[in-house]
Design an enzyme around this catalytic site. Sequence first.
Site, PDB file in Angstrom:
ATOM      1  N   VAL A 131       0.857  -1.196   0.000  1.00 48.23           N
ATOM      2  CA  VAL A 131       0.000   0.000   0.000  1.00 48.23           C
ATOM      3  C   VAL A 131       0.888   1.239   0.000  1.00 48.23           C
ATOM      4  O   VAL A 131       1.790   1.377   0.828  1.00 48.23           O
ATOM      5  CB  VAL A 131      -0.920   0.041   1.248  1.00 48.23           C
ATOM      6  CG1 VAL A 131      -1.845   1.258   1.192  1.00 48.23           C
ATOM      7  CG2 VAL A 131      -1.727  -1.238   1.390  1.00 48.23           C
ATOM      8  N   ILE A 135       5.600   5.015   0.772  1.00 48.99           N
ATOM      9  CA  ILE A 135       5.088   5.677   1.991  1.00 48.99           C
ATOM     10  C   ILE A 135       4.983   4.635   3.115  1.00 48.99           C
ATOM     11  O   ILE A 135       4.369   3.587   2.914  1.00 48.99           O
ATOM     12  CB  ILE A 135       3.684   6.289   1.749  1.00 48.99           C
ATOM     13  CG1 ILE A 135       3.669   7.157   0.485  1.00 48.99           C
ATOM     14  CG2 ILE A 135       3.214   7.072   2.961  1.00 48.99           C
ATOM     15  CD1 ILE A 135       2.277   7.584   0.040  1.00 48.99           C
ATOM     16  N   LYS A 204      -5.885  -2.237  -1.840  1.00 53.25           N
ATOM     17  CA  LYS A 204      -5.131  -1.531  -0.800  1.00 53.25           C
ATOM     18  C   LYS A 204      -6.036  -1.156   0.375  1.00 53.25           C
ATOM     19  O   LYS A 204      -5.641  -1.267   1.541  1.00 53.25           O
ATOM     20  CB  LYS A 204      -4.459  -0.297  -1.412  1.00 53.25           C
ATOM     21  CG  LYS A 204      -3.373  -0.691  -2.420  1.00 53.25           C
ATOM     22  CD  LYS A 204      -2.954   0.460  -3.311  1.00 53.25           C
ATOM     23  CE  LYS A 204      -1.835   0.049  -4.266  1.00 53.25           C
ATOM     24  NZ  LYS A 204      -1.562   1.038  -5.314  1.00 53.25           N
TER      25      LYS A 204
HETATM   26  N1  HSE Z   1      -0.235   0.593 -10.182  1.00 51.70           N
HETATM   27  C1  HSE Z   1      -0.125   1.300  -8.951  1.00 51.70           C
HETATM   28  C2  HSE Z   1      -0.369   2.788  -9.169  1.00 51.70           C
HETATM   29  C3  HSE Z   1       1.208   1.182  -8.288  1.00 51.70           C
HETATM   30  O1  HSE Z   1      -0.539   3.234 -10.309  1.00 51.70           O
HETATM   31  O2  HSE Z   1      -0.412   3.489  -8.177  1.00 51.70           O
HETATM   32  C4  HSE Z   1       1.403  -0.100  -7.550  1.00 51.70           C
HETATM   33  O3  HSE Z   1       0.536  -0.205  -6.455  1.00 51.70           O
END
Ligand code: HSE
Length: 435
Positions: A131, A135, A204
């Site tokens: 997630v 960060i 997430k």
């Molecule tokens: N594909 C995701 C994004 C990144 O564009 O934020 C990986 O979690």
Amino acid sequence: MKQIKIGIIGFGTVGSGLAEVLYSQKERMTKRTGMSITLSKVADLNLPELPDKFQGVTLVRDAQEIIHDADIDIVVELIGGIEPAKTFVIDAINAGKHVVTANKALLSQEGKDIFAAASKKGVEVGFEASVGGGIPVIKSLREGLVANKILSIMGIMNGTANYILTKMTEEGVPFDEVLKEAQDKGFAEADPTYDIEGIDTAHKLAILMSMAYGMNITHNEIVTEGISQIEPLDIQLAHEFGCRIKLLAISRNHGDHVEARVHPTMVPESHLLASINGAYNAIHFTGDTVGNVLLYGLGAGMVPTGSAVAADVIDIARNIKAQSIGRVPPLSYLPEHIQALRVTPMDELYGPYYFRFTVKDEPGVLAEIAGILGQHDISLESVVQKGRKKTGSVPLVMLTHDARESSVSEALKEISKLDTVLAPVVKIRLLGDEA
Ligand code: HSE
């Protein structure tokens, strides 16, 4: 000096980012841990050879050569998807290895089995990079906010979707055009479905909700809507109403039930989340003791995500050295206190809405639509009609006061059947009192 050996399964963007971080930060990590943390083996099906600087690291094709290597302490799974990732993770756990993964799809669907297997074997599972990329959101929630009842989670958790919405906002460019440009630059995936349809964000949110509330939840229980229906006109009107459109993950804790939703949201320009632009992510928690906390940073990318994976590796290495494996439960709550909580049905939601109808420009159309909304107890705050298009259709835009989602669904179903309504209705929820 104590040696900790790492094996990486999958040497794509995040795998090579981790190798880079382990290599470039080696001395600093030794100064901070008193250990030598070394990449020992990489398993990848396609990589012809490892970059020269990773001399001494063995490249293999078969992940089982890492899983069953007696010298390896921590197996890092970075191939993504459900299978064979789940098999590799469970096999590694059963072989007594600690596991680190960035795989949000896997954890949000199969987390229960994986954490149960790890608890049984007495090994750790780290998932900081699942997630918010770089960060440190998982550690913040699990440890920094441990003395809080989490009252809400709100966030921009997908960089691709936020980049597209930002470009549409700043340059007035249509969705398809920005998406194509992002794909051409290699920024958006060739198949961007998970990113633009909110599925990645739902993965997430499920992980954060499991930890925040100590509950079992999979991403399938989260109502998920994406951004592909948003037009520059919606963004322009949002601006006229003092808002920005963001793809938000939202969960509010009502005690015996919890909201779980991902959808485009009109965020007041005064709200912190309205100013998170480009590929950046931000996650906002409200805790009952701490109040509001906002975490902001790069939610993707080779080295930022590598930094998060490396942090898990170091945490586990420190626990190995201190003989304190299992000191912090993966979901923060002890397994026996993980509970089943009711997810608030969407129909029970209550808040303000934006509707954009594409209608025939004829007398009485506005009155008819407003009448149906009124019959469903939906009160209007403002109405805007933009200029007539060459096709004879006009966009008719309405903002409502707080309304019940079930009433909105019924009213929109009725309105969609009118001969004067020429295209599917665009509905965007506004961030109401929860802001
Ligand atoms: N594909 C995701 C994004 C990144 O564009 O934020 C990986 O979690």
